[in-house]
Write a protein that holds these residues in place. Structure first.
Motif, PDB file in Angstrom:
ATOM      1  N   ARG A 197     -12.366 -30.288 -18.679  1.00  0.00           N
ATOM      2  CA  ARG A 197     -12.385 -30.712 -17.283  1.00  0.00           C
ATOM      3  C   ARG A 197     -13.592 -31.608 -16.950  1.00  0.00           C
ATOM      4  NH1 ARG A 197     -10.261 -26.757 -14.970  1.00  0.00           N
ATOM      5  NH2 ARG A 197      -8.419 -27.820 -14.242  1.00  0.00           N
ATOM      6  N   PRO A 198     -14.826 -31.262 -17.357  1.00  0.00           N
ATOM      7  CA  PRO A 198     -15.960 -32.164 -17.042  1.00  0.00           C
ATOM      8  C   PRO A 198     -15.751 -33.579 -17.604  1.00  0.00           C
ATOM      9  CG  PRO A 198     -16.774 -30.029 -17.739  1.00  0.00           C
ATOM     10  CD  PRO A 198     -15.286 -30.025 -17.999  1.00  0.00           C
ATOM     11  N   TRP A 199     -15.164 -33.684 -18.792  1.00  0.00           N
ATOM     12  CA  TRP A 199     -14.860 -34.999 -19.361  1.00  0.00           C
ATOM     13  C   TRP A 199     -13.899 -35.748 -18.443  1.00  0.00           C
ATOM     14  CZ3 TRP A 199      -9.811 -36.190 -20.838  1.00  0.00           C
ATOM     15  CH2 TRP A 199      -9.633 -37.426 -21.442  1.00  0.00           C
ATOM     16  N   LEU A 200     -12.826 -35.098 -18.024  1.00  0.00           N
ATOM     17  CA  LEU A 200     -11.845 -35.744 -17.140  1.00  0.00           C
ATOM     18  C   LEU A 200     -12.516 -36.198 -15.837  1.00  0.00           C
ATOM     19  CD1 LEU A 200      -8.242 -35.320 -16.598  1.00  0.00           C
ATOM     20  CD2 LEU A 200      -9.586 -34.807 -14.585  1.00  0.00           C
ATOM     21  N   LEU A 201     -13.316 -35.318 -15.254  1.00  0.00           N
ATOM     22  CA  LEU A 201     -13.955 -35.632 -13.971  1.00  0.00           C
ATOM     23  C   LEU A 201     -15.025 -36.717 -14.096  1.00  0.00           C
ATOM     24  CD1 LEU A 201     -14.219 -32.025 -12.493  1.00  0.00           C
ATOM     25  CD2 LEU A 201     -12.506 -33.796 -11.972  1.00  0.00           C
ATOM     26  N   SER A 202     -15.485 -36.997 -15.309  1.00  0.00           N
ATOM     27  CA  SER A 202     -16.492 -38.055 -15.495  1.00  0.00           C
ATOM     28  C   SER A 202     -15.857 -39.443 -15.546  1.00  0.00           C
ATOM     29  CB  SER A 202     -17.303 -37.800 -16.769  1.00  0.00           C
ATOM     30  OG  SER A 202     -16.528 -38.046 -17.929  1.00  0.00           O
ATOM     31  N   HIS A 203     -14.537 -39.509 -15.346  1.00  0.00           N
ATOM     32  CA  HIS A 203     -13.795 -40.773 -15.360  1.00  0.00           C
ATOM     33  C   HIS A 203     -13.042 -40.932 -14.038  1.00  0.00           C
ATOM     34  CE1 HIS A 203     -14.390 -39.937 -19.675  1.00  0.00           C
ATOM     35  NE2 HIS A 203     -14.470 -41.251 -19.770  1.00  0.00           N
ATOM     36  N   PRO A 204     -13.719 -41.395 -12.978  1.00  0.00           N
ATOM     37  CA  PRO A 204     -13.038 -41.565 -11.686  1.00  0.00           C
ATOM     38  C   PRO A 204     -12.052 -42.741 -11.709  1.00  0.00           C
ATOM     39  CG  PRO A 204     -15.271 -42.429 -11.581  1.00  0.00           C
ATOM     40  CD  PRO A 204     -15.120 -41.792 -12.935  1.00  0.00           C
ATOM     41  N   GLU A 205     -11.327 -42.911 -10.635  1.00  0.00           N
ATOM     42  CA  GLU A 205     -10.315 -43.980 -10.563  1.00  0.00           C
ATOM     43  C   GLU A 205     -10.922 -45.363 -10.381  1.00  0.00           C
ATOM     44  OE1 GLU A 205      -6.718 -43.642  -8.389  1.00  0.00           O
ATOM     45  OE2 GLU A 205      -6.652 -41.469  -8.603  1.00  0.00           O
ATOM     46  N   ASP A 206     -12.216 -45.440 -10.099  1.00  0.00           N
ATOM     47  CA  ASP A 206     -12.868 -46.745  -9.995  1.00  0.00           C
ATOM     48  C   ASP A 206     -14.214 -46.676 -10.704  1.00  0.00           C
ATOM     49  OD1 ASP A 206     -14.325 -45.198  -8.258  1.00  0.00           O
ATOM     50  OD2 ASP A 206     -13.899 -46.385  -6.490  1.00  0.00           O
ATOM     51  N   GLY A 207     -14.853 -47.824 -10.812  1.00  0.00           N
ATOM     52  CA  GLY A 207     -16.128 -47.873 -11.507  1.00  0.00           C
ATOM     53  C   GLY A 207     -15.950 -48.206 -12.977  1.00  0.00           C
ATOM     54  N   PRO A 208     -17.053 -48.221 -13.723  1.00  0.00           N
ATOM     55  CA  PRO A 208     -16.998 -48.655 -15.115  1.00  0.00           C
ATOM     56  C   PRO A 208     -16.474 -47.607 -16.101  1.00  0.00           C
ATOM     57  CG  PRO A 208     -19.237 -48.100 -14.530  1.00  0.00           C
ATOM     58  CD  PRO A 208     -18.417 -47.994 -13.266  1.00  0.00           C
ATOM     59  N   HIS A 209     -16.392 -46.351 -15.678  1.00  0.00           N
ATOM     60  CA  HIS A 209     -15.970 -45.280 -16.591  1.00  0.00           C
ATOM     61  C   HIS A 209     -14.587 -44.798 -16.179  1.00  0.00           C
ATOM     62  CE1 HIS A 209     -20.525 -44.939 -16.655  1.00  0.00           C
ATOM     63  NE2 HIS A 209     -20.129 -45.704 -17.654  1.00  0.00           N
ATOM     64  N   ARG A 210     -13.589 -45.271 -16.891  1.00  0.00           N
ATOM     65  CA  ARG A 210     -12.184 -45.075 -16.518  1.00  0.00           C
ATOM     66  C   ARG A 210     -11.447 -44.234 -17.539  1.00  0.00           C
ATOM     67  NH1 ARG A 210     -10.215 -49.031 -12.722  1.00  0.00           N
ATOM     68  NH2 ARG A 210     -12.057 -49.894 -11.725  1.00  0.00           N
ATOM     69  N   LEU A 211     -10.368 -43.635 -17.065  1.00  0.00           N
ATOM     70  CA  LEU A 211      -9.410 -42.927 -17.893  1.00  0.00           C
ATOM     71  C   LEU A 211      -8.034 -43.438 -17.509  1.00  0.00           C
ATOM     72  CD1 LEU A 211      -8.235 -40.656 -19.713  1.00  0.00           C
ATOM     73  CD2 LEU A 211      -8.526 -39.108 -17.757  1.00  0.00           C
ATOM     74  N   MET A 212      -7.399 -44.131 -18.435  1.00  0.00           N
ATOM     75  CA  MET A 212      -6.054 -44.644 -18.216  1.00  0.00           C
ATOM     76  C   MET A 212      -5.090 -43.842 -19.085  1.00  0.00           C
ATOM     77  SD  MET A 212      -6.911 -46.896 -16.023  1.00  0.00           S
ATOM     78  CE  MET A 212      -5.370 -47.729 -15.718  1.00  0.00           C
ATOM     79  N   VAL A 213      -3.966 -43.445 -18.475  1.00  0.00           N
ATOM     80  CA  VAL A 213      -2.982 -42.596 -19.140  1.00  0.00           C
ATOM     81  C   VAL A 213      -1.654 -43.336 -19.205  1.00  0.00           C
ATOM     82  CG1 VAL A 213      -1.657 -40.457 -18.857  1.00  0.00           C
ATOM     83  CG2 VAL A 213      -4.109 -40.478 -18.385  1.00  0.00           C
ATOM     84  N   ALA A 214      -0.988 -43.249 -20.352  1.00  0.00           N
ATOM     85  CA  ALA A 214       0.364 -43.794 -20.498  1.00  0.00           C
ATOM     86  C   ALA A 214       1.345 -42.632 -20.406  1.00  0.00           C
ATOM     87  CB  ALA A 214       0.523 -44.512 -21.833  1.00  0.00           C
ATOM     88  N   ALA A 215       2.306 -42.755 -19.486  1.00  0.00           N
ATOM     89  CA  ALA A 215       3.332 -41.729 -19.315  1.00  0.00           C
ATOM     90  C   ALA A 215       4.696 -42.352 -19.577  1.00  0.00           C
ATOM     91  CB  ALA A 215       3.276 -41.147 -17.906  1.00  0.00           C
ATOM     92  N   ASP A 216       5.548 -41.621 -20.268  1.00  0.00           N
ATOM     93  CA  ASP A 216       6.927 -42.044 -20.523  1.00  0.00           C
ATOM     94  C   ASP A 216       7.629 -42.196 -19.176  1.00  0.00           C
ATOM     95  OD1 ASP A 216       9.901 -41.508 -20.916  1.00  0.00           O
ATOM     96  OD2 ASP A 216       9.225 -41.646 -23.001  1.00  0.00           O
ATOM     97  N   THR A 217       8.266 -43.337 -18.948  1.00  0.00           N
ATOM     98  CA  THR A 217       8.878 -43.590 -17.635  1.00  0.00           C
ATOM     99  C   THR A 217      10.046 -42.657 -17.353  1.00  0.00           C
ATOM    100  OG1 THR A 217      10.191 -45.375 -18.591  1.00  0.00           O
ATOM    101  CG2 THR A 217       8.156 -45.996 -17.458  1.00  0.00           C
ATOM    102  N   GLN A 218      10.679 -42.121 -18.387  1.00  0.00           N
ATOM    103  CA  GLN A 218      11.797 -41.203 -18.152  1.00  0.00           C
ATOM    104  C   GLN A 218      11.343 -39.756 -18.060  1.00  0.00           C
ATOM    105  OE1 GLN A 218      14.675 -42.110 -21.189  1.00  0.00           O
ATOM    106  NE2 GLN A 218      15.538 -43.768 -19.973  1.00  0.00           N
ATOM    107  N   SER A 219      10.639 -39.272 -19.078  1.00  0.00           N
ATOM    108  CA  SER A 219      10.266 -37.852 -19.118  1.00  0.00           C
ATOM    109  C   SER A 219       8.964 -37.561 -18.384  1.00  0.00           C
ATOM    110  CB  SER A 219      10.116 -37.398 -20.568  1.00  0.00           C
ATOM    111  OG  SER A 219       8.944 -37.971 -21.147  1.00  0.00           O
ATOM    112  N   GLN A 220       8.157 -38.588 -18.131  1.00  0.00           N
ATOM    113  CA  GLN A 220       6.810 -38.469 -17.567  1.00  0.00           C
ATOM    114  C   GLN A 220       5.839 -37.770 -18.510  1.00  0.00           C
ATOM    115  OE1 GLN A 220       5.736 -40.147 -14.708  1.00  0.00           O
ATOM    116  NE2 GLN A 220       7.746 -40.998 -15.172  1.00  0.00           N
ATOM    117  N   GLY A 221       6.251 -37.543 -19.757  1.00  0.00           N
ATOM    118  CA  GLY A 221       5.346 -36.963 -20.742  1.00  0.00           C
ATOM    119  C   GLY A 221       4.223 -37.926 -21.073  1.00  0.00           C
TER     120      GLY A 221
END
Length: 172
Positions: free
Chosen positions: A47-71
């Protein structure tokens, strides 16, 4: 046999993704020398790792989700390169693709979205360390304009062996 392309949507990572992201990472911890972590994580520990990547700023977390299953098919991050203040305009990037989603362009999709997101940020350089050998990761980074800068020889020990890490940089 040609690889199958997966329809995926890339978006910022959110707390609801934590279990899936942890499972992907733990695969690489258990099965590969791609990461030098040696013990698996619980979602709560990540969780701390996830929270260290907000939706803006230089430290990002981008996720790819399957458009059908959302996996969740994979993720890419930009994280602090080093903790000292003069390094603030440098980031270390990484990409992890779910084992079942390899060779489908997910890493390319994720890095494209990550670097698009970083375009408006005060980031001067991106760095990536690639445990060797890893030809697929090397090709991905070179495709995105990373240039080889050097190798740390036998810098990590995992599975009873020493591993080299090749370092790459990209101007932003």
């Amino acid at each position: 046999m040609p690889s199958e392309r997966t329809e995926a949507q890339v978006r910022p990572g959110v707390e609801a993704d934590l279990a899936a992201l942890t499972a992907i990472y733990n695969h690489y911890v258990r099965e590969t020398a791609i990461t030098f972590d040696t013990a698996i994580f619980t979602p709560e520990e990540r969780r701390p790792w996830l929270l260290s990547h907000p939706e803006d700023g230089p430290h990002r977390l981008m996720v790819a989700a399957d458009t059908q299953s959302q996996g969740i098919l994979g993720y890419a991050t930009s994280s602090p390169y080093r903790p000292k203040p003069a390094y603030a305009t440098s980031v270390e990037t990484s990409v992890y693709v779910a084992p079942h989603a390899g060779r489908r362009g997910i890493g390319t999709l994720l890095y494209g979205a990550l670097f698009d997101a970083l375009a408006g940020e005060d980031v001067h350089r991106a760095y990536a360390g690639i445990a060797q050998p890893n030809e697929a990761s090397t090709r991905l980074h070179e495709r995105f304009g990373f240039a080889y800068v050097g190798t740390y020889r036998e810098v990590g020990r995992k599975f009873g062996s020493y591993w080299d890490v090749a370092w790459y940089e990209k101007p932003l």
